[in-house]
Design an enzyme around this catalytic site. Structure first.
Site, PDB file in Angstrom:
ATOM      1  N   GLU A   1       0.821  -1.208   0.000  1.00 47.20           N
ATOM      2  CA  GLU A   1       0.000   0.000   0.000  1.00 47.20           C
ATOM      3  C   GLU A   1       0.853   1.256   0.000  1.00 47.20           C
ATOM      4  OE1 GLU A   1      -3.141  -1.725   3.330  1.00 47.20           O
ATOM      5  OE2 GLU A   1      -2.004   0.095   3.688  1.00 47.20           O
TER       6      GLU A   1
ATOM      7  N   CYS B   1       3.019   8.253   1.961  1.00 49.27           N
ATOM      8  CA  CYS B   1       3.542   7.284   2.915  1.00 49.27           C
ATOM      9  C   CYS B   1       3.932   6.038   2.115  1.00 49.27           C
ATOM     10  CB  CYS B   1       2.457   6.976   3.946  1.00 49.27           C
ATOM     11  SG  CYS B   1       2.964   5.763   5.171  1.00 49.27           S
TER      12      CYS B   1
ATOM     13  N   CYS C   1       6.272  -7.468   7.636  1.00 47.73           N
ATOM     14  CA  CYS C   1       7.257  -6.879   8.535  1.00 47.73           C
ATOM     15  C   CYS C   1       7.556  -7.875   9.649  1.00 47.73           C
ATOM     16  CB  CYS C   1       6.684  -5.590   9.132  1.00 47.73           C
ATOM     17  SG  CYS C   1       7.807  -4.726  10.241  1.00 47.73           S
TER      18      CYS C   1
ATOM     19  N   CYS D   1       5.352  -5.576  16.227  1.00 46.22           N
ATOM     20  CA  CYS D   1       4.808  -4.690  17.261  1.00 46.22           C
ATOM     21  C   CYS D   1       3.375  -5.133  17.559  1.00 46.22           C
ATOM     22  CB  CYS D   1       4.825  -3.242  16.785  1.00 46.22           C
ATOM     23  SG  CYS D   1       6.501  -2.644  16.468  1.00 46.22           S
TER      24      CYS D   1
ATOM     25  N   CYS E   1       0.230  -3.372  15.821  1.00 41.69           N
ATOM     26  CA  CYS E   1       0.314  -2.990  14.404  1.00 41.69           C
ATOM     27  C   CYS E   1      -0.249  -4.062  13.479  1.00 41.69           C
ATOM     28  CB  CYS E   1       1.771  -2.701  14.046  1.00 41.69           C
ATOM     29  SG  CYS E   1       2.029  -2.267  12.326  1.00 41.69           S
TER      30      CYS E   1
ATOM     31  N   GLY F   1       6.600  -2.192   6.965  1.00 41.20           N
ATOM     32  CA  GLY F   1       8.020  -2.533   6.903  1.00 41.20           C
ATOM     33  C   GLY F   1       8.878  -1.675   7.805  1.00 41.20           C
TER      34      GLY F   1
ATOM     35  N   LEU G   1       8.513   5.273  19.531  1.00 41.63           N
ATOM     36  CA  LEU G   1       8.860   4.986  20.925  1.00 41.63           C
ATOM     37  C   LEU G   1       7.740   4.181  21.583  1.00 41.63           C
ATOM     38  CD1 LEU G   1      11.241   5.665  22.762  1.00 41.63           C
ATOM     39  CD2 LEU G   1       9.947   7.626  23.598  1.00 41.63           C
TER      40      LEU G   1
ATOM     41  N   ASN H   1      -5.211   3.719  15.354  1.00 40.39           N
ATOM     42  CA  ASN H   1      -6.156   3.139  14.419  1.00 40.39           C
ATOM     43  C   ASN H   1      -6.400   1.700  14.840  1.00 40.39           C
ATOM     44  OD1 ASN H   1      -6.804   5.053  12.261  1.00 40.39           O
ATOM     45  ND2 ASN H   1      -4.594   5.076  11.943  1.00 40.39           N
TER      46      ASN H   1
ATOM     47  N   CYS I   1      -2.289   2.103   8.339  1.00 44.61           N
ATOM     48  CA  CYS I   1      -1.209   1.143   8.547  1.00 44.61           C
ATOM     49  C   CYS I   1      -1.520  -0.299   8.139  1.00 44.61           C
ATOM     50  CB  CYS I   1      -0.815   1.145  10.021  1.00 44.61           C
ATOM     51  SG  CYS I   1      -0.669   2.791  10.680  1.00 44.61           S
TER      52      CYS I   1
END
Ligand code: SAH
Length: 350
Positions: free
Chosen positions: A90, A103, A110, A114, A117, A160, A216, A291, A334
């Site tokens: 995307e 973006c 990835c 996380c 995500c 990524g 962070l 999100n 995302c």
């Protein structure tokens, strides 16, 4: 077959020399690609037919195929592309008062995993080539050409970890930044990393004008270990040491990204810890509305709650902003459009 988009300006000159042409041919090809933005080698009309034939035999120009496009009422536009090997990626175009920003995705899937995500839901399949990243920017610019608009900013914040694909990302940026091509100013380009410490040191030494953003999301190791597995490899002390080194070598303001997750990292104690980490840095904290991702149970905070956190941080002398939400009415967040399509593909396989 290699794509012509894989070559930055200098490499394009070398490519010309390798084929026994004058160096200037490289310059011409680069301008056809990024100034005139032709989509076929045959359109490069000041090259001889023979030259064009050699180019066509050796390089291709079509790494992306549009699979879906969603436009939000606020002008955010999401593109879903298929790469040559069928992988889906995307890119998102966002409208700001200061310009238009894209973006860019840097990897298929990835590995950083996380917890909050959507991109981490699918493991990394491979790195994107530099040409595949260039092509995202070029595609969106070609779309904007129709209304004589121009991309002014790039954020490498798509799916990524850019510092897990360092060389290709740097090569891609040198192409889109070059003033003979798209000429997107280095100060308008931001690379976001989850904290791959050795690459932060390497990046520091490049002395580019690109902006660095660090995800962070947690101000202490215990919480960060839970949210971001990378913290187990490079805990906060090491991350902050690398960041201080970067700051001492580069006169650029840093950004720290901090998603506010309800009941997780949004307490008073987190304000205090965060303020301590920011001490002595020319940095600001970008508070990001979350999100929601269906699968993981994390919740974002309301705007008023974000304001409380914001005020408390400001009182401690930490500069911060609350990121505006974009494309709330489409799957703009995302990796969400990609995940939706992957799910559809899976259902069809069944
Ligand atoms: N791997 C890099 C760049 C890609 S992620 C990095 O970690 O920085 C870009 C940013 O989006 C990161 O700050 C990431 O933590 C954040 N992000 C990921 N999922 C999100 C979500 N569901 N809502 C809001 N921000 C998210």
């Amino acid at each position: 077959m290699k794509s012509l988009y894989d070559f930055n300006y200098e490499e394009m000159s070398e490519l010309a020399l390798e084929h026994g042409w004058k160096k200037f041919r490289g310059h011409q090809i680069f301008q056809w690609l990024y100034r005139k933005r032709v989509t076929s080698i045959d359109d490069m009309s000041d090259l001889s037919k023979d030259t064009r034939e050699v180019l066509k035999e050796n390089y291709q120009l079509k790494p992306l195929e549009l699979r879906d496009k969603q436009v939000s009422s606020d002008g955010t536009c999401k593109y879903l592309f298929a790469l040559e090997d069928g992988s889906l990626i995307e890119s998102v175009l966002m409208q700001f008062d200061y310009g238009k920003s894209i973006c860019v995705t840097s990897q298929v899937g990835c590995n950083m995993a996380c917890a909050f995500c959507a991109s981490g839901l699918t493991k990394k399949k491979r790195n994107l080539t530099s040409g595949e990243m260039v092509a995202q920017v070029l595609y969106v610019q070609q779309d904007l050409d129709k209304t004589q608009d121009r991309l002014s900013h790039i954020v490498v914040m798509g799916t990524g970890e850019p510092f897990d694909n360092y060389e290709n990302v740097m090569n891609f940026l040198s192409t889109v930044n070059h003033d003979r091509g798209l000429g997107i100013g280095a100060r308008h380009i931001t690379i976001s990393t989850c904290g791959v410490v050795p690459k932060i040191y390497e990046f520091s030494k490049e002395h580019t004008q690109y902006n660095l953003a660090v995800s962070l999301h947690a101000p202490n190791n215990e919480l960060r270990n839970e949210l971001m597995p990378i913290n187990k490899a490079y805990p906060l002390e090491e991350l902050m040491k690398a960041i201080h080194q970067y700051a001492s070598e580069n006169n650029r303001r840093l950004t720290f990204e901090y998603i506010l997750l309800k009941g997780v990292n949004d307490q008073k104690v987190h304000v205090d810890q965060l303020a301590k980490l920011m001490k002595g840095l020319n940095a600001y904290v970008n508070l990001i509305p979350y999100n929601a991702v269906d699968e993981n149970g994390f919740k974002g905070v309301k705007y008023e709650e974000a304001m409380v956190f914001y005020d408390a941080l400001m009182k401690k002398g930490v500069r911060c902003t609350i990121r505006k939400e974009h494309g709330a009415d489409i799957d703009a967040a995302c990796g969400q459009l990609r995940v939706k399509h992957l799910r559809k593909e899976k259902e069809m396989e069944r």
